[in-house]
Write a protein that holds these residues in place. Structure first.
Motif, short mmCIF file in Angstrom:
data_model
loop_
_atom_site.label_atom_id
_atom_site.label_comp_id
_atom_site.label_asym_id
_atom_site.label_seq_id
_atom_site.Cartn_x
_atom_site.Cartn_y
_atom_site.Cartn_z
N CYS A 1 -1.22 3.81 5.57
CA CYS A 1 0.10 4.04 5.90
C CYS A 1 0.81 5.28 6.00
CB CYS A 1 0.79 3.35 4.42
SG CYS A 1 2.57 3.52 4.48
N TYR B 1 -9.56 0.31 -2.43
CA TYR B 1 -8.80 -0.45 -1.47
C TYR B 1 -7.36 -0.17 -1.11
CZ TYR B 1 -12.66 -3.23 0.69
OH TYR B 1 -13.66 -3.82 1.43
N TYR C 1 -5.43 -7.19 0.38
CA TYR C 1 -6.35 -7.34 0.05
C TYR C 1 -7.09 -6.67 -1.23
CZ TYR C 1 -11.74 -8.01 0.09
OH TYR C 1 -12.95 -8.53 0.19
N THR D 1 4.19 0.42 -1.70
CA THR D 1 3.55 0.60 -0.45
C THR D 1 3.76 -0.34 0.60
OG1 THR D 1 1.68 1.86 -1.53
CG2 THR D 1 1.31 1.37 0.90
N GLY E 1 -5.59 1.86 1.57
CA GLY E 1 -4.40 1.21 2.24
C GLY E 1 -3.04 2.02 2.54
N SER F 1 -1.94 -1.18 7.17
CA SER F 1 -2.01 -0.74 5.83
C SER F 1 -1.69 -2.08 4.62
CB SER F 1 -1.20 0.33 5.58
OG SER F 1 0.20 0.27 5.60
N THR F 2 -0.66 -2.76 5.11
CA THR F 2 -0.18 -3.78 4.38
C THR F 2 -1.39 -4.75 4.23
OG1 THR F 2 0.60 -5.23 6.02
CG2 THR F 2 2.12 -3.47 5.37
N SER G 1 1.45 -1.26 -6.68
CA SER G 1 0.98 -1.04 -4.95
C SER G 1 1.97 -1.55 -4.37
CB SER G 1 -0.48 -1.50 -4.83
OG SER G 1 -0.67 -2.81 -5.29
N VAL H 1 -4.57 -4.08 4.43
CA VAL H 1 -5.57 -3.36 3.12
C VAL H 1 -5.14 -3.31 1.75
CG1 VAL H 1 -6.67 -1.17 2.95
CG2 VAL H 1 -6.44 -2.00 5.33
N VAL H 2 -3.83 -3.05 1.54
CA VAL H 2 -3.22 -3.04 0.19
C VAL H 2 -3.15 -4.41 -0.48
CG1 VAL H 2 -1.32 -2.65 -1.16
CG2 VAL H 2 -1.89 -0.84 0.48
#
Length: 361
Positions: free
Chosen positions: A142, A134, A339, A292, A138, A333-334, A289, A336-337
């Motif tokens: 991004c 995941y 999660y 990101t 993400g 993307s934030t 992570s 997803v990262v």
């Protein structure tokens, strides 16, 4: 909850970084190197030492206890990061807040996120776990958002006249700006490396009674000192070369007003690291992570300011739809990262295992 709190702290850091350049727009009569140096003294020297001293008990003793090689590598990566920070300001001058941030921080996000696990030999572990996949997804989202923002910049370049582009960004220059942004993005990722190299300092800070939220503040004083070294040398060189050292005492310009705006910009920039360090301490097993997340939030907020300040004035609907889509992708993307970090959090894994045992029984 710790991961959610970490995401919120990264958002605050992103807002600070995405907004720091605004006070510089209020400075009159000073050359870029003059106001960049004054702001840098605040953001890389005064703010980190003052807040470090206030949040890290026995800060000087902690640094004294740290291994010399740890201090060296944190400072070394800070010097390299400083070259990225130095050219970062130039990217803003040539591309504007929204496009400059998107291109620069996109590369910064990729290098800063992937290099630490590659260096530590954890890429296999990352790709093998659901949470790691995941996080990589993400990161991909991004990068896609950043590419879309870059595409919007190219559309803007094609559809507007030079006069229209320079109405909102006085020194707009796409080719020069992209070259500077690429260099800045790669070198700015060294901040993430410095934070990773300086983790033994954070561990010493924790042993000396520092709140876990603030342990990274002990590392920041070293990394940012390296950044100040690079920036101060270059700015002083330009002061002498361009004879702009007279800016500071020139009675024709509002020196005190300029210094106050520089201090505001410098303090705001420091707070990105302050909140990043706090968020970093809450991100669970895949701490790296958070880089990101940090980059994505900066891009989102700087793009917002770019729209508010009419940097895209005169752009057609296709260009505006493109930049909006890019910003949405970066924000997504934030999520997803975040999660992915939630899945990798030890507390979440323990809860899953407990639920699994209870279901079996």
């Amino acid at each position: 909850m710790a991961v959610i709190w970490g995401v919120i702290l990264h958002a605050l850091g992103g807002f600070a970084s995405g907004s720091f350049y605004l006070p510089y727009k209020k400075i009159n009569g000073w050359a870029w190197e003059s106001y960049w140096l004054v702001g840098g003294i605040v953001s890389w020297l005064l703010a980190p030492w003052i807040l470090g001293y206030l949040t890290v008990p026995h800060l000087f003793e902690v640094l004294h206890q740290a291994d010399s090689s740890t201090i060296f590598w944190a400072y070394f990566w800070g010097i390299l990061w400083g070259t990225g920070g130095l050219t970062f300001g130039l990217a803003m001058r040539y591309l504007g807040l929204s496009l400059g941030m998107a291109v620069t921080l996109g590369l910064c996000a990729v290098f800063g996120t992937l290099v630490p696990p590659i260096y530590e030999g954890k890429m296999g572990e990352l790709a093998a776990s659901a949470s790691g996949r995941y996080i990589l997804l993400g990161l991909g989202v991004c990068v896609l958002g950043i590419l879309i923002c870059g595409r919007a910049g190219l559309l803007k370049e094609k559809t507007l006249t030079q006069e229209q582009k320079q109405e909102s960004i006085a020194e707009f220059d796409l080719k020069k700006g992209l070259l500077v942004a690429v260099f800045s993005g790669v070198m700015s990722a060294c901040f993430s490396f410095g934070l990773t190299a300086g983790q033994p300092i954070a561990e010493l800070a924790a042993k000396n009674g520092t709140n876990p939220l603030f342990v990274n503040n002990a590392i920041l004083v070293i990394i940012l000192l390296g950044g100040l070294t690079t920036n101060a040398i270059w700015c002083l060189y330009l002061n002498v070369k361009n004879k702009t050292y007279t800016n500071y005492l020139n009675p024709s310009y509002p020196a005190l007003r300029n210094i106050l705006f520089c201090a505001l910009a410098g303090t705001t920039w420091y707070f990105q690291f302050f909140f990043y360090g706090m968020g970093d301490s809450q991100m669970g097993a895949y701490r790296f992570s958070g880089w990101t997340l940090h980059m994505a939030f900066i891009i989102a907020f700087s793009s917002m300011w770019g729209l508010i300040l009419h940097e895209w004035r005169g752009a057609n609907r296709t260009t505006m739809r493109t930049v909006t889509l890019g910003i949405i992708a970066v924000v997504l993307s934030t999520v997803v990262v975040g999660y992915g970090n939630y899945l990798g959090d030890p507390a979440h894994k323990d809860a899953q295992e407990t639920a699994s045992v209870q279901t079996t029984e």
